[in-house]
Enzyme design. Structure first.
Site, PDB file in Angstrom:
ATOM      1  N   ASP A 456      25.255   1.765  33.576  1.00 17.65           N
ATOM      2  CA  ASP A 456      23.947   1.745  34.219  1.00 17.65           C
ATOM      3  C   ASP A 456      24.194   1.961  35.713  1.00 17.65           C
ATOM      4  O   ASP A 456      25.302   1.731  36.197  1.00 17.65           O
ATOM      5  CB  ASP A 456      23.271   0.403  33.963  1.00 17.65           C
ATOM      6  CG  ASP A 456      21.870   0.336  34.539  1.00 17.65           C
ATOM      7  OD1 ASP A 456      21.189   1.376  34.553  1.00 17.65           O
ATOM      8  OD2 ASP A 456      21.472  -0.742  34.998  1.00 17.65           O
ATOM      9  N   LYS A 457      23.194   2.397  36.478  1.00 18.60           N
ATOM     10  CA  LYS A 457      23.424   2.660  37.900  1.00 18.60           C
ATOM     11  C   LYS A 457      23.065   1.454  38.759  1.00 18.60           C
ATOM     12  O   LYS A 457      23.946   0.796  39.331  1.00 18.60           O
ATOM     13  CB  LYS A 457      22.630   3.895  38.365  1.00 18.60           C
ATOM     14  CG  LYS A 457      22.908   4.281  39.827  1.00 18.60           C
ATOM     15  CD  LYS A 457      22.133   5.499  40.248  1.00 18.60           C
ATOM     16  CE  LYS A 457      20.688   5.182  40.561  1.00 18.60           C
ATOM     17  NZ  LYS A 457      20.516   4.359  41.777  1.00 18.60           N
ATOM     18  N   THR A 458      21.783   1.149  38.833  1.00 18.63           N
ATOM     19  CA  THR A 458      21.329   0.098  39.746  1.00 18.63           C
ATOM     20  C   THR A 458      21.814  -1.265  39.282  1.00 18.63           C
ATOM     21  O   THR A 458      21.589  -1.663  38.151  1.00 18.63           O
ATOM     22  CB  THR A 458      19.795   0.106  39.842  1.00 18.63           C
ATOM     23  OG1 THR A 458      19.355   1.431  40.147  1.00 18.63           O
ATOM     24  CG2 THR A 458      19.315  -0.843  40.920  1.00 18.63           C
ATOM     25  N   ASP A 703      16.727   5.851  36.922  1.00 13.29           N
ATOM     26  CA  ASP A 703      16.379   6.399  38.231  1.00 13.29           C
ATOM     27  C   ASP A 703      16.208   7.913  38.179  1.00 13.29           C
ATOM     28  O   ASP A 703      16.452   8.559  37.161  1.00 13.29           O
ATOM     29  CB  ASP A 703      17.479   6.014  39.241  1.00 13.29           C
ATOM     30  CG  ASP A 703      16.937   5.953  40.666  1.00 13.29           C
ATOM     31  OD1 ASP A 703      15.829   6.462  40.902  1.00 13.29           O
ATOM     32  OD2 ASP A 703      17.624   5.385  41.529  1.00 13.29           O
ATOM     33  N   ASP A 819      23.513  -4.276  33.455  1.00  9.41           N
ATOM     34  CA  ASP A 819      23.155  -5.570  34.040  1.00  9.41           C
ATOM     35  C   ASP A 819      22.407  -6.465  33.056  1.00  9.41           C
ATOM     36  O   ASP A 819      21.965  -7.550  33.401  1.00  9.41           O
ATOM     37  CB  ASP A 819      22.322  -5.380  35.312  1.00  9.41           C
ATOM     38  CG  ASP A 819      21.059  -4.554  35.056  1.00  9.41           C
ATOM     39  OD1 ASP A 819      20.761  -4.299  33.879  1.00  9.41           O
ATOM     40  OD2 ASP A 819      20.388  -4.174  36.024  1.00  9.41           O
ATOM     41  N   GLY A 820      22.256  -6.001  31.824  1.00 13.13           N
ATOM     42  CA  GLY A 820      21.658  -6.842  30.794  1.00 13.13           C
ATOM     43  C   GLY A 820      20.147  -6.830  30.753  1.00 13.13           C
ATOM     44  O   GLY A 820      19.556  -7.473  29.899  1.00 13.13           O
ATOM     45  N   ASP A 823      19.287  -2.852  29.125  1.00  9.78           N
ATOM     46  CA  ASP A 823      20.405  -2.270  28.396  1.00  9.78           C
ATOM     47  C   ASP A 823      20.762  -3.046  27.135  1.00  9.78           C
ATOM     48  O   ASP A 823      21.818  -2.816  26.554  1.00  9.78           O
ATOM     49  CB  ASP A 823      21.640  -2.207  29.310  1.00  9.78           C
ATOM     50  CG  ASP A 823      21.319  -1.593  30.655  1.00  9.78           C
ATOM     51  OD1 ASP A 823      20.674  -0.540  30.660  1.00  9.78           O
ATOM     52  OD2 ASP A 823      21.681  -2.174  31.689  1.00  9.78           O
TER      53      ASP A 823
END
Length: 1190
Positions: A456-458, A703, A819-820, A823
């Site tokens: 994941d990105k952010t 994003d 980050d859970g 996801d």
């Protein structure tokens, strides 16, 4: 099996199952009962272990409608687990219901006087005559609202544990050894088994108790339910049923069920479900008025679509917001195991079986050992029953049976399951020490095979918090110059700042602003103040605004208000209605009213492309796309704002029930907020380590695509010189087929940069919409795209899961790091999902890291590789241990001898257990290397290793056995035999000891083979304890070194300096000193040959051959050119590859096979400015032919 008799349950879901119907057959039951009696109950055990055999042997096939017993096959990775369930009939229809509210299938009630159902994994499946299948009809049939985790009694757990095939085999072994008077060894095995069973029972019981306590906490509470005539009744939460309207208390509660809000708002902490502790605002379900006949006016409630209106079971409602005379109410939609929490508990109680090649191969290997045992069994019967000489005579039948069965107990090692588990347990402890918690230990081994990681990105690759870089306002359809911030006097009354101050879901919890980090940063940039009404204020005023924002006094201009109704000292905006952010819609909006104004305003923020599409075209600047692209290419996160003045006819009450689509239309574009999302400092280094280890990295984010591509370049996921090709897919419309348009992300001036034969120079990027179109209309193309797909942007949570499945579909071992929050599905579906959460253990992910960066990913893969290699080492060692002992016993059987009771005891306890539990302690290697360990035991190098060591041990034991009989001093050993005085001064054994050895244990062959075999156990243990490149060297494992050295010293000591008491205990005899020297020479040569074969032939030649083959296509690209070393001896390489890997030219992994195909495809990769069109083939509408049109 007739196809029409096969039913599919939960089609397309994770728990998809095949169902077959059976009816009990009396004569078959009678035959099975007779068989159980004749076999002494063994047939009953066999049927207990094999439910499918049990059903087929006692029942006959019938239709699912008439079934008394159903056989379920849960399809998991092509494997089936069979469960038999009895069909139950309810006594009467009325007893199945507690309420008739919201019954959709009422007509089913009158189809038959009885309801037929069965229960599987805490879920009831009912027969539906309309669809002629069993279904989960939770809206019709429900019982007590309780997630019941029953803690089994110790007796039940004990019976279940003892009936394990492993312990039944051990019981058989103990009875056999006791009959053969091997009492000490039998007692030792019983003692070990009791400890093992007690430990297992304690662990299982503890897990059940912990889960029960976790579920039971707050699961039974008193709730207020609205009844007829607005009466409020207090009941226990266990009595709740779908359709009940409950009142959410203002001071918060733990939700006992899944319920949808119908009035008011709630602030909820959903960390139990998502691992994200940021409070979430839940709003009431839209309630269109009678005049509204839109599509959504009659749309059914859907958990996913209406997630922002749903209060999930187990989540903590922190506080509520309500209006005068209105309570915060919610309608119960799901209870018990049907709730979100119930499904999580079910996933823990009934975990998805781990389908891993290692475990399948382990069973095959055990079957091979059983086959070897069968050969030994026949050999023993033939050998022992045949008289060797006149002095031996006929052997009693009892001895023949016992000695023959004994060979089976020797071949299958009893300590194998405990030994295999040890490495995983040690790895789990090491992971815990570095802050990685695991709720699925079996996945640690699978993580050793990971060759692709999705990020994941952010919050994962980049920092969680966003910094406001600047704003760019729009007026009269054109952009202003960018400004550093909006904290200015001249902007305080602008709609742009009003949108920043109101369009969020922030709330105050204990006086502190709390909510989404982006919302928090955006609101703080305005400098405004947020105030929320207290409970007293809400009860005193009608239609009071629950949340009010206002600028600080120092920002307000000193001049008097323009309108006499407006007092500048009280310039406040009240938020009337919130439409929370939806990842599917990629936007959020609010309805607000300026104090003193009659008309309301709508403000919206979200993804620029989405917001611009909902605005009037004349308000969107012409250069919008260019400006946006300029920011996103630099890696900025861009948020667009919009505003709309609402009609005066929209009153407060209408706004509370209006659909968001009516608000989010014909907006005026206000401008852009540019947020800077910095990379975490650890990110580039970790991605570089993964790249060096030939592990692909992929970004999956919600994003903007260009922002994601920019971040991918900044962090090194996409090298600067590589080209990014964007795939824009358009779904079919107006009779035209689906299309994919290809374009460069960077618009390179030299098109020669990208050549079809160039390796690793291109990456594909696409957004969620394109991914969905390609997955539906270009399934074959999708497999090719994921080989080089690096950036997947604007992906919805379910699309992330689909991407993981697509990558697994081409045989990648996929890791997922997120980050859970959004996801959860992808984390659970990946082979190794790791959540960066502050919680110690998240139920959403197999692994949870307390370190809030991706440095945990290489650590997990390293530990997985170490655990996998440890499993291989232990399995090989245990296999060799059983075979070495099998060889010794088989050779001794030829002279009607055997190993002694205490010899068995010494080997199994002092050598094997000590070595096997210390050889698993090697920690992981300090860095990731570019090759992966093999995934299964049935592979060329591992089979070569085991077979060669077996042949070496067989050869040297046979030499020892034959050579000792050729010695000049050799004679048949008798208690008075004394050969030591010939060449040694060692004290002679007691001549008065004339006790007859019934089992013929004490003889020269036995003593010689005992010495040689003991050293062989230690030799193979050292040879198999591999260190670099996956584990630390064995010399750093001090418990193993101390154990091995101590055993070497002890064995050499008793061999060269016999001690009478030890010799008597181990039942070994004194042999001449020169024979001891010859034995020592045999042991040295044995060790040298074993090390030479394992280290030089296997490690240098075969493993490099296999790993060089494995690295081809590891990135999903065309195979790399052969290395100079590979070119030197091409003939030898081909010869070895034919010998060990006959299918060399056809890679097993599908992604490698596709990479080879694409390497010779002249039209791949697609060139920019071309279009790929899908056209259905006439003969089969489900597949598509790809047409390339320039």
């Amino acid at each position: 099996m007739e196809k029409e008799d096969l039913k599919v349950l939960n089609k397309g879901e994770e728990e998809e199952m095949e169902l077959q119907g059976y009816r009990l057959c009396r004569w078959r039951l009678a035959l099975v009962g007779l068989g159980v009696l004749c076999t002494g109950g063994f047939l009953l055990l066999l049927l207990y272990w094999m439910p499918e055999w049990c059903v087929k042997s006692t029942c006959t096939r019938t239709t699912a409608r008439d079934a008394e017993v159903v056989l379920l096959r849960s399809t998991v990775g092509g494997q089936y687990s069979c469960i038999a369930s009895l069909i139950k009939y309810s006594k009467s229809v009325k007893e199945c219901f507690k309420t008739t509210l919201c019954l959709t299938f009422v007509h089913l009630l009158f189809c038959s006087p009885q309801i037929r159902y069965f229960t599987f994994h805490s879920t009831k499946y009912y027969w539906n005559d309309e669809v002629q299948n069993f279904e989960v009809l939770t809206r019709l049939f429900f019982g007590v609202n309780e997630i019941a985790v029953k803690v089994p009694s110790v007796f039940k757990l004990l019976i279940k544990e003892v009936l394990n095939p492993f312990y039944i085999f051990q019981l058989f072994s103990v009875i056999l050894w006791s009959a053969d008077e091997y009492y000490y060894y039998a007692v030792a095995i019983v003692f070990m088994s009791v400890i093992s069973i007690a430990t297992s029972l304690y662990t299982i019981k503890k897990q059940y108790v912990m889960l029960h306590d976790m579920v039971a906490a707050h699961s039974i509470v008193r709730v207020s339910v609205c009844r007829a005539n607005n009466d409020i009744e207090e009941i226990l939460s266990t009595d709740l049923v779908p359709g009940d309207v409950i009142v959410i208390p203002s001071n918060g509660t733990i939700m006992p069920c899944d319920a949808v809000l119908v009035s008011g708002t709630c602030i909820v902490n959903e960390s139990m479900l998502t691992g994200e502790s940021v409070p979430v605002t839940k709003t009431n379900l839209p309630n269109p008025g009678p005049g509204e006949r839109g599509e959504e006016a009659y749309s059914a409630y859907n958990t996913e679509e209406h997630k922002r209106h749903t209060l999930f079971c187990g989540t903590n409602v922190i506080q509520t917001r309500f209006y005068t005379g209105e309570l915060v109410k919610a309608v119960v939609v799901r209870t018990g195991f049907s709730t979100a929490k119930g499904q999580l508990v079910r996933s823990i109680l009934y975990p998805k079986p781990t389908d891993f090649k290692l475990y399948r191969d382990a069973y095959l290997f055990l079957l091979c050992l059983v086959a070897v045992a069968g050969i030994g069994f026949v050999y023993s019967i033939v050998l022992i029953s045949h008289p060797l000489s006149l002095t031996v005579g006929l052997v009693p039948a009892k001895t023949i049976i016992i000695e023959s069965l004994d060979i089976i107990t020797i071949t299958v090692p009893p300590a194998l399951p405990a030994a295999m588990t040890a490495g995983i347990v040690y790895a789990q402890r090491r992971l815990k020490r570095i802050g990685i918690f695991c709720i699925s230990p079996q996945r640690i081994n699978i993580c050793g095979q990971i060759n692709l990681v999705c990020f994941d990105k952010t919050g994962t690759l980049t920092e969680d918090g966003l910094d406001l870089w600047g704003v760019q306002r729009v007026e009269n359809g054109s952009f202003h110059l960018s400004e550093e911030n909006a904290y200015k006097e001249n902007l305080v009354k602008s709609q742009f700042v009003a949108c920043m101050a109101t369009c969020h879901s922030l709330t105050k919890i204990e006086g502190q602003l709390s909510g989404d980090p982006l919302d928090l940063k955006m609101f703080e940039a305005t400098g405004w103040i947020l105030e929320e009404a207290t409970e007293e204020e809400t009860s005193l005023h009608n239609r009071i605004m629950p949340t009010v924002v206002r600028p600080p006094k120092q920002l307000l201009p000193p001049e008097p208000a323009v309108s006499p109704e407006q007092d500048m000292s009280a310039y406040e905006i009240g938020i009337v209605r919130q439409f929370p952010f939806s990842s599917a819609l990629q936007r959020m909006s609010v309805v607000a009213r300026l104090l003193g104004e009659k008309r309301m305003d709508a403000y919206m923020k979200g993804a620029p492309e989405v917001v611009a599409g909902l605005c009037k075209k004349e308000t969107v600047p012409e250069n919008f796309a260019e400006v946006l692209e300029g920011y996103t290419k630099q890696g900025f996160r861009v948020i667009a704002l919009a505003h709309r003045r609402l009609e005066s006819k929209l009153t407060w009450h209408k706004v509370q029930n209006i659909n968001r689509d009516h608000i989010e239309a014909n907006m005026e574009f206000l401008g852009l907020i540019i947020m800077q999302n910095k990379l975490k400092p650890e990110t580039p280094g970790v991605l570089q380590d993964l790249h060096r280890a030939n592990i692909r990295t992929v970004m999956v984010t919600g994003d903007n695509m260009l922002t994601a591509i920019s971040v991918a370049r900044d962090c090194g996921m996409i090298p600067p010189q590589d080209t990014v090709i964007i795939a824009d897919a358009i779904p079919p419309h107006d009779g035209q087929a689906a299309k994919i348009t290809w374009r460069y992300a960077d618009k390179p001036t030299k098109t020669s940069r990208l050549e079809p034969k160039t390796q690793e120079l291109y990456h594909f990027a696409m957004n969620g919409k394109s991914f969905a179109v390609i997955a539906e209309h270009f399934p074959d193309m999708l497999q090719k795209l994921v080989l080089h797909g690096t950036v997947f942007a604007r992906m919805a949570p379910d699309q992330k899961t689909q991407l993981i499945e697509a990558l697994q579909g081409v045989d990648y071992f996929v890791g997922m790091c997120g980050d859970g929050a959004n996801d959860c599905g992808a984390l659970k579906r990946a082979h190794g999902g790791i959540s960066l959460s502050e919680l110690e253990a998240s139920v959403a992910s197999p692994f949870t890291s307390r370190t809030p960066n991706i440095s945990c990913v290489p650590s997990l893969i390293r530990e997985g590789r170490a655990a996998l290699i440890t499993s291989f080492c232990v399995f090989k060692f245990m296999a060799l241990y059983s075979i070495i002992q099998y060889i010794s016993v088989t050779l001794l059987y030829s002279i009607l001898s055997n190993l002694g009771d205490f010899q068995f005891l010494f080997i199994d306890i002092a050598i094997i257990l000590l070595i096997v539990f210390t050889m698993s302690l090697n920690p992981a290697w300090k860095e990731l290397v570019s090759r992966r360990p093999p995934s299964g035991l049935i592979s060329g190098p591992l089979l070569f290793s085991v077979l060669t060591q077996i042949l070496i041990c067989l050869g040297f034991q046979t030499i020892t056995f034959l050579w000792v009989r050729q010695q000049p001093w050799y004679t048949v050993w008798m208690p008075l035999t004394d050969v030591c005085n010939l060449t040694s001064h060692i004290n002679v054994s007691d001549h008065n000891d004339t006790e007859i050895d019934d089992h013929n244990i004490q003889n020269f062959e036995n003593t010689s083979l005992f010495y040689v075999s003991c050293f062989q156990y230690l030799i193979v243990a050292i040879v198999f304890s591999k260190g670099k490149p996956f584990r630390q060297p064995s010399y750093k494992n001090w418990p193993f070194v101390v154990s091995a050295v101590s055993l070497y010293i002890f064995l050499l000591f008793i061999m060269f300096h016999p001690i009478e008491s030890i010799d008597e205990f181990l039942e070994i005899v004194c042999v001449p000193f020169d024979w001891r020297l010859k034995l020592f020479f045999i042991i040295l040569v044995n060790a040298a040959v074993s090390v030479l074969v394992e280290t030089f032939i296997l490690d240098i030649v075969l493993w490099k051959l296999v790993f060089s083959r494995d690295k081809q296509g590891n990135f999903g690209v065309t195979p790399a050119a052969p290395t100079p070393q590979g070119v030197i001896d091409l003939r030898g390489y081909k010869c070895l590859s034919r010998l060990c890997c006959p299918r060399k030219m056809m890679p097993k992994a599908r992604y490698m096979h596709l990479a080879q195909e694409l390497s010779v495809d002249p039209d791949w990769p697609p060139k920019p400015t071309t279009t790929t069109e899908a056209k259905p083939r006439p003969e089969n509408g489900s597949t598509y032919q790809i047409m390339i049109n320039s």
